[in-house]
Motif scaffolding. Structure first.
Motif, short mmCIF file in Angstrom:
data_model
loop_
_atom_site.label_atom_id
_atom_site.label_comp_id
_atom_site.label_asym_id
_atom_site.label_seq_id
_atom_site.Cartn_x
_atom_site.Cartn_y
_atom_site.Cartn_z
N ASN A 1 0.82 -1.21 0.00
CA ASN A 1 0.00 0.00 0.00
C ASN A 1 0.85 1.26 0.00
N SER A 2 2.00 1.18 0.68
CA SER A 2 2.91 2.33 0.66
C SER A 2 3.53 2.50 -0.72
N MET B 1 2.15 1.60 -3.50
CA MET B 1 1.09 2.11 -4.37
C MET B 1 0.89 3.61 -4.16
N ALA B 2 0.97 4.04 -2.91
CA ALA B 2 0.82 5.47 -2.63
C ALA B 2 1.94 6.25 -3.33
N SER C 1 -5.45 -0.42 -6.16
CA SER C 1 -4.93 0.82 -6.72
C SER C 1 -4.88 0.72 -8.24
N THR D 1 0.96 8.25 2.87
CA THR D 1 1.77 7.05 3.06
C THR D 1 1.11 5.75 2.62
N SER D 2 -0.19 5.70 2.43
CA SER D 2 -0.80 4.41 2.11
C SER D 2 -2.02 4.60 1.23
N THR D 3 -2.65 3.48 0.90
CA THR D 3 -3.90 3.57 0.15
C THR D 3 -5.06 3.04 0.99
#
Lengths: 377, 317
Positions: free
Chosen positions: A249-250, A252-253, A273, B221-223
């Motif tokens: 997730n990081s 992807m961000a 994402s 920092t995240s999704t």
């Protein structure tokens, strides 16, 4: 006034707890999940114990639970999952004891971290069947799979290979690999990714593929992981294989912010994402379903170490959600079939996390000539 | 040069939440209430803010959602901090214990509620808030690259909070009373200042800023939000102490920590540092080692509020 306030507060807290307990819950001391059926005496025959991740980690805990639940619901067997209090062998063993006391006849434990607890528990509870995913029971020196245990591992190197192969075939020459903790499964993914990129580059006659390689040391989304990924994208990296639970997730961000691309892991992560172009999947759900089914038919493959690979559809890239354009379905089928049939020893000669004697292999031991690896420690 | 800009831009993502949360902690501690609950308050703020973003995504355009989420995070932070204020001001409880309780309560609460709404504990959100370049301002040479590219409006909100905080603390009547309650509440009481009210205000401000900081922390920092802010609440406490409870120094401390965190993560792309073979761990250690050293040498004339952590009892005047 003070008393009134205190009472109000207590009432509010109790209410909120009740409200939550009613709809959620699921872990050891609360009500089991929806659709979870207890048998008449209130015991649960099939149990799953999560590791550090949660039941909805979109990775192997969730996959294993879904496989178990699917079969249990079809066959009408009582099932439940437990969550250890903390990440330690003692705590895992306590959860196993709890599950056994709760009537469990078969316990599924997803995760490498269960190697030692299962090594102990398989002796302690000879009447209970254990399914260990992603590992082989051992105590650090001695490896043993008892007759009441089956160990399931996946050929992650093949999934990683497919991902690396696809990325280079797609036209990317600057790649990155960001793993979580350097546990064997993650290492296999990474090494496979390197070898897949090398193989595709050799076929295409590309002279150089650059790859950054790093383990974050954890499985959570942190600004550190985001910053590192952003710095790679900033430096020209086109696609990063994010291989560590929420680390993805990081990544992807960072990708969304720098117009980079991401390759997901374990399950199809395209819904997480827009930046995810494909995912290196392993068939956790199907394999757990399989084993639980065999158990209920009285054919539990005890004492065996099952390996799920391309040969038995244990690894794959998703087709429907793929955002790759140059790497076609035909290309995929060709490389997948080559892996499945072990053409020219492509699957059997692939370098894994350790050699036959169990000695770990380091990244620099992988014979690559086109892929230029930069390991960031 | 691009790398340098990149480092500064990334530093903002670390520093701004630390700055905002540490300023929150400052208001609480300067009023005399130790607030170790910052971590928990951040979690609650981030959680409520992300839920708002999740609910309104697609309905509203990006920046208004962010403002709505920030307001929600503020309100949620204040509500949680009231529990801490009640325990430590009215009930005269040990402030560390009630803070710890909130730290444990917050993630559990976030997971519990997330599961009852979404069936999973992660709350996904789309990051529509990233600003790759601010119109006009982004074209300014050097400064434009540093402050107005690859950014979020939260960066500017963070700086605004700093300026307002410094002004309120040092230049207003309220600030003076707040500081008095943290240094010598008996004296403040003797001249008619209501110590309980001031302390409530201090803790509530820290709740508001803690909530905002939590949300600012999670967005870049995240999704998804997974009920954690990775220990940044505690890091903010270290920033607060390193900054000696003063806004300007807190700013420096936050940027020092942020820069070190960025360098530790991204040193492999910094030309000079990538050639030195210093392990990443060394960079990670530096901010903490510096905190220890600074504390060791300054503890004699530490600027800690004298009455921080001591419940005020009217009877003992």
């Amino acid at each position: 006034m003070k008393k009134l306030l205190a009472m109000l507060m207590a009432a509010a807290m109790t209410l909120s707890l009740v409200a939550c307990g009613g709809s959620a819950g699921g872990a050891e001391d609360t009500a089991p999940q929806e659709g979870t059926a207890a048998s008449e005496d209130g015991t649960y025959e099939l149990a799953l114990i999560t590791d550090v991740g949660t039941i909805d980690d979109k990775s192997f805990n969730q996959g294993s639970w879904e496989g178990l639940k699917k079969f249990a619901e079809e066959a009408g067997i009582s099932h439940k999952y437990y969550k250890p209090v903390e990440k330690s062998t003692d705590s895992y063993l306590a959860s196993i004891e709890l599950a056994v006391k709760g009537g469990a006849k078969l316990i599924v434990t997803p995760g490498f971290l269960y190697e030692e607890p299962i090594f102990i528990a398989q002796e302690q509870y000879p009447d209970v069947k254990f399914v260990l995913i992603d590992g082989t029971p051992n105590n650090g020196t001695e490896f043993k799979i008892a007759d009441n245990t089956v160990s399931i591992t996946y050929a992650e190197e093949q999934a990683g290979f497919l991902a690396g192969y696809a990325a280079v075939k797609e036209g990317y020459t600057k790649l990155g690999f960001m793993g979580g903790m350097a546990v064997p499964a993650v290492v296999r993914f990474g090494y496979g990714f390197v070898q897949g990129a090398e193989a595709a580059a050799a076929e295409l006659g590309i002279s150089e593929v650059q790859m950054n390689y790093h383990y974050t040391g954890g499985f959570s989304a942190t600004p550190e992981a985001q910053t590192l990924a952003a710095s790679w994208y900033q430096n020209g990296t086109e696609v990063i294989f994010a291989c560590g639970g929420a680390v993805g997730n990081s990544v992807m961000a960072a990708a969304a912010q720098s117009n980079g691309k991401v390759i997901g892991v374990d399950v199809d992560q395209s819904s997480e994402s827009e930046t995810v172009i494909t995912s290196a999947m392993k068939g956790i759900q199907a394999s757990v379903y399989d084993v639980v089914k065999k158990y209920s038919e009285g054919q539990f493959p005890g004492g065996q170490a099952l390996v799920f690979s391309a040969e038995n559809n244990g690894v794959a890239l998703p087709n429907e959600t793929s955002k790759l354009t140059n790497f076609t379905q035909d290309d995929y089928n060709a490389v997948f079939n080559a892996l499945a049939s072990d053409e020219n020893g492509i699957a059997s000669s692939m370098i894994k996390d350790a050699d036959k004697d169990g000695n770990p292999i380091s990244l620099s031991d992988i014979p690559v000539s086109i892929v230029k690896l930069t390991e960031i420690k | 040069m691009n790398t340098l800009y990149f480092i500064v831009q990334q530093t903002m993502f670390f520093s701004i939440p630390l700055l905002v949360v540490a300023l929150g902690g400052m208001f609480s501690e300067r009023s005399g209430v130790v607030n170790v609950a910052l971590e928990g308050i951040m979690v609650i703020g981030a959680f409520s803010g992300i839920v708002v973003i999740n609910l309104f995504q697609g309905v509203l355009p990006g920046q208004p959602i962010l403002i709505a989420a920030l307001l929600t995070a503020t309100a949620a932070g204040v509500i949680v901090s009231l529990a801490h204020a009640y325990a430590s001001v009215n009930m005269k409880a040990d402030q560390v214990i009630s803070g710890t309780a909130i730290n444990m309560f917050a993630p559990a609460f976030a997971i519990c509620v997330a599961r009852s709404i979404y069936q999973t504990q992660q709350v996904p959100f789309q990051n529509q808030f990233h600003i790759s370049k601010v119109p006009f301002l982004g074209d300014i040479p050097v400064l434009g690259d540093i402050f107005f590219k690859n950014t979020y409006i939260t960066t500017y909100i963070g700086f605004a909070i700093l300026i307002v905080s410094a002004f309120v603390l040092n230049k207003t009547k309220f600030g003076l009373r707040l500081r008095a309650c943290g240094e010598h509440p008996q004296a403040a009481d003797s001249v008619g200042v209501n110590v309980y009210k001031i302390r409530y205000a201090g803790v509530m401000i820290s709740g508001a800023l803690g909530g905002i900081g939590g949300l600012i922390f999670v967005i870049p920092t995240s999704t998804n939000f997974n009920a954690t802010v990775a220990g940044y609440g505690f890091l903010a406490l270290a920033v607060l102490i390193f900054g000696q409870w003063k806004p300007q120094r807190i700013l420096l401390a936050a940027f020092f920590f942020g820069l070190m965190k960025t360098v530790a993560s991204a040193y492999s792309v910094i030309p000079l540092l990538s050639t030195l073979s210093i392990p990443a761990e060394i960079y990670k250690i530096i901010p903490y080692a510096a905190t220890l050293i600074v504390l060791a040498f300054t503890s004699k004339n530490s600027q800690a509020p004298r009455a921080a952590g001591v419940p005020y009892d009217k009877g003992s005047r």
